[in-house]
Design an enzyme around this catalytic site. Structure first.
Site, PDB file in Angstrom:
ATOM      1  N   GLU A   1     -59.144 -11.356 -19.642  1.00 37.39           N
ATOM      2  CA  GLU A   1     -58.638 -12.464 -20.454  1.00 37.39           C
ATOM      3  C   GLU A   1     -59.730 -13.435 -20.877  1.00 37.39           C
ATOM      4  O   GLU A   1     -59.696 -13.991 -21.977  1.00 37.39           O
ATOM      5  CB  GLU A   1     -57.538 -13.215 -19.692  1.00 37.39           C
ATOM      6  CG  GLU A   1     -56.286 -12.384 -19.424  1.00 37.39           C
ATOM      7  CD  GLU A   1     -56.403 -11.482 -18.209  1.00 37.39           C
ATOM      8  OE1 GLU A   1     -57.419 -11.574 -17.471  1.00 37.39           O
ATOM      9  OE2 GLU A   1     -55.487 -10.674 -17.970  1.00 37.39           O
TER      10      GLU A   1
ATOM     11  N   ARG B   1     -39.569 -14.511 -20.854  1.00 34.89           N
ATOM     12  CA  ARG B   1     -39.087 -13.150 -20.679  1.00 34.89           C
ATOM     13  C   ARG B   1     -37.568 -13.004 -20.744  1.00 34.89           C
ATOM     14  O   ARG B   1     -37.085 -11.986 -21.237  1.00 34.89           O
ATOM     15  CB  ARG B   1     -39.596 -12.652 -19.320  1.00 34.89           C
ATOM     16  CG  ARG B   1     -39.121 -11.277 -18.952  1.00 34.89           C
ATOM     17  CD  ARG B   1     -39.878 -10.772 -17.726  1.00 34.89           C
ATOM     18  NE  ARG B   1     -39.450  -9.424 -17.373  1.00 34.89           N
ATOM     19  CZ  ARG B   1     -38.619  -9.157 -16.363  1.00 34.89           C
ATOM     20  NH1 ARG B   1     -38.133 -10.120 -15.613  1.00 34.89           N
ATOM     21  NH2 ARG B   1     -38.281  -7.910 -16.112  1.00 34.89           N
TER      22      ARG B   1
END
Lengths: 317, 288
Positions: free
Chosen positions: A61, A170
């Protein structure tokens, strides 16, 4: 209380996927990057339609943020995507130096924020990201409330020149905002006008605020509900206007009490219009495994808690 | 520019470095002096940059750098070198070097875009980020079919940062063969010799194992060798692999008492030491 109904439920991350798919067709400068979470970020359509504008960075990342900065300063609009946990705390210094301080036009778009990530547990349930990103100079911080708003925000940030942290999640949630809405960064949306209390909610808690408003209506309490989708820059005017009318405030967010929306609202009110405030959020603790509903219940992030806080804050007027 | 002219620029840049650090009594002379020859060779000979001038007579700086070669300084603490080269090349007035590290200056302690200093494309200083940014810029050049190159300089101590290796892995995977990295392999870092603090071992073998092509530069303080290494590196581009120049330098090169020691990594000379240093560095282009 204005009636909100829904015919469909979807996850906000799918709203992101739909938004970036549309951008793929309309804006040739948009590039998507992902750190090995393509399916979770719903990037399939974008990648299928624009394979040359997708960059897989692998599980790295920090490098993704740097590569994004390099693309941005070269004139592209990179959307760096991963889970919120890995797109905030893990790469804070990279965002700080290569993005915010350097003024690179990078969109950090992160899913699975907060407790509603569910079963994966506290290692992945970031509840501090809004605080971190709010503290960073020149960062815009957005936390939309449903599928349609997330899609609209995803598209809107491409037209804004500057770093953005766009946070979504989510779980499957009711879709209750308009599918043709125009998303305006920094402009709060009044979900319901009321006079007895102001509920300022962000992200998944906006729907809970609506449910709370319906319960409160039965008790004769007329709640004003405002969706603060942009945590930074905060819509000071909308907040002060509402608080001056209702004279008490409840904030609600899927985040730590420290440093999030509630803190931002308190800072604004204490400087301009001292007003009783109750805050809904996680109180200085980590999350844990469980279903999203179980977690939101256990940590007090639902309509029931909002109703209790409203009663409490009205009594403090 | 010919070799002798590059050497003359280098001598003046070394004076600029020492004078900037002395004036603000802070900054990093050691690595700046060591990398001078390479950065001078890049800006005054190797790199294609936009030569258009603005109304004030300075080089027009366009951040996107389309059609230009780009240079990123990842080890941002050698900013006195970067500022001197940019000013001498014509991006901003050389007199502005007198503001280095002082209040209200565009010449921040570490390079920054925030104050809009022409020539700087990204902030650096927190180590390990520059190679990633350069990868993004190299990727962008390929996307828009811009055939120019992206150069990035890093320190050898900086190779201890994990993010460097994320980017070292990324560049060959995405076949960024328009990318030329340069590592200042001076064997010194703040706390002492690199082999004592955290041994880099064989950087050449490491980069090759990750899929890079390499060029050895045995003496990065010899202008002929520097120019030759850049020629070799360029010849290796366009073949599916990024290229790294492993540049051996002497930290503090050009000022005898600063050479070969980590003690002048981040220390400023006093008035007497300044005079000793300036006596070893001829004025070639005129002091700022």
């Amino acid at each position: 209380m204005k009636k909100y109904t829904f015919t469909d439920k979807k996850d906000t991350r799918s709203g992101f996927g739909a938004g970036i798919a549309e951008l793929g067709r309309s804006n040739p400068k948009v590039i998507a990057l992902c750190a090995d979470l393509v399916a979770s970020l719903k990037l399939d359509t974008f990648i299928k339609e624009n394979p040359e504008r997708f960059i897989q960075v692998g599980i790295a990342e920090a490098n993704m943020i740097g590569v994004s900065a390099g693309l941005a300063l070269s004139g592209y609009i990179p959307y760096a995507t991963t889970f919120a946990n890995f797109g905030s705390g893990r790469v804070y210094d990279q965002i700080r130096q290569s993005v915010a301080y350097s003024g690179t036009n990078v969109k950090i778009c992160v899913s699975h924020a907060g407790l509603t990530l569910g079963e994966d547990g506290a290692t992945h349930q970031i509840l501090e990201d809004l605080a971190m990103m709010r503290a960073m100079p020149e960062m815009t911080v957005i936390n939309p409330c449903d599928y349609n708003q997330t899609k609209a925000a995803t598209i809107a940030i491409a037209d804004y020149n500057g770093p953005v942290y766009l946070r979504f999640g989510r779980p499957v949630m009711p879709i209750f905002t308009a599918d043709d809405q125009k998303f305006e960064i920094g402009k709060a949306w009044t979900v319901n006008e009321g006079k007895d209390v102001s509920i300022f909610a962000t992200g998944h808690l906006v729907w809970e605020a609506i449910l709370a408003g319906e319960i409160l209506e039965q008790e004769g309490i007329d709640a004003e509900i405002i969706n603060i989708h942009t945590i930074k820059p905060l819509d000071n005017e909308a907040i002060l206007k509402s608080a001056s009318k209702t004279r008490c405030v409840v904030t609600a967010e899927e985040h730590q009490l420290n440093g999030g929306l509630g803190d931002a609202v308190c800072q604004l009110l204490s400087r301009n219009m001292p007003t009783p405030v109750e805050m809904i959020g996680v109180n200085n603790s980590f999350g844990e495994s469980g279903t999203p509903a179980q977690l939101m219940e256990k940590y007090g992030l639902n309509a029931k808690s909002i109703v209790e806080s409203v009663r409490k804050v009205i009594a403090r007027k | 520019m010919e070799i002798q002219d590059l050497k003359n620029v280098g001598a003046q840049v070394r004076r600029d470095i020492v004078r900037q650090v002395h004036s603000s009594q802070s900054g990093h002379p050691g690595g700046s002096l060591g990398c001078t020859d390479m950065v001078v060779a890049l800006y005054f000979r190797e790199m294609k940059i936009n030569e258009n001038k603005n109304a004030e007579g300075f080089l027009q700086f366009v951040r996107e750098g389309i059609g230009e070669d780009l240079f990123f300084l990842s080890n941002g603490h050698i900013s006195p070198l970067f500022y001197s080269v940019l000013a001498r090349r014509g991006y901003f007035p050389v007199s502005e070097m007198s503001t280095f590290r002082k209040i209200n200056s565009r010449l921040q302690g570490h390079p920054a875009t925030h104050e809009h200093l022409p020539g700087i494309r990204v902030a650096s200083g927190s180590l390990g980020q520059g190679l990633s940014v350069a990868c993004g810029a190299a990727y962008a050049k390929r996307l828009r079919k811009d055939d120019r190159f992206v150069y990035v300089m890093m320190g050898d101590g900086e190779q201890q940062e994990g993010q460097v290796w994320e980017a070292v892995q990324f560049a060959p995977h995405h076949k960024l063969d328009n990318l030329i990295a340069i590592i200042d392999w001076n064997g010194q870092q703040i706390d002492g010799p690199t082999e004592v603090v955290m041994n880099n071992l064989d950087l050449k073998a490491k980069y090759e194992a990750f899929g890079w092509d390499t060029v050895d530069l045995d003496n990065g303080n010899n202008m002929e060798h520097v120019v030759e290494s850049l020629k070799q590196a360029k010849a290796k581009t366009g073949k599916g692999k990024p290229v790294v120049i492993l540049m051996r330098t002497g930290m503090g090169y050009g000022v005898d008492y600063m050479m070969g020691t980590h003690k002048w990594h981040g220390a400023a000379p006093n008035d007497d030491q300044l005079l000793v240093a300036l006596n070893q560095l001829p004025v070639t282009l005129g002091d700022y």
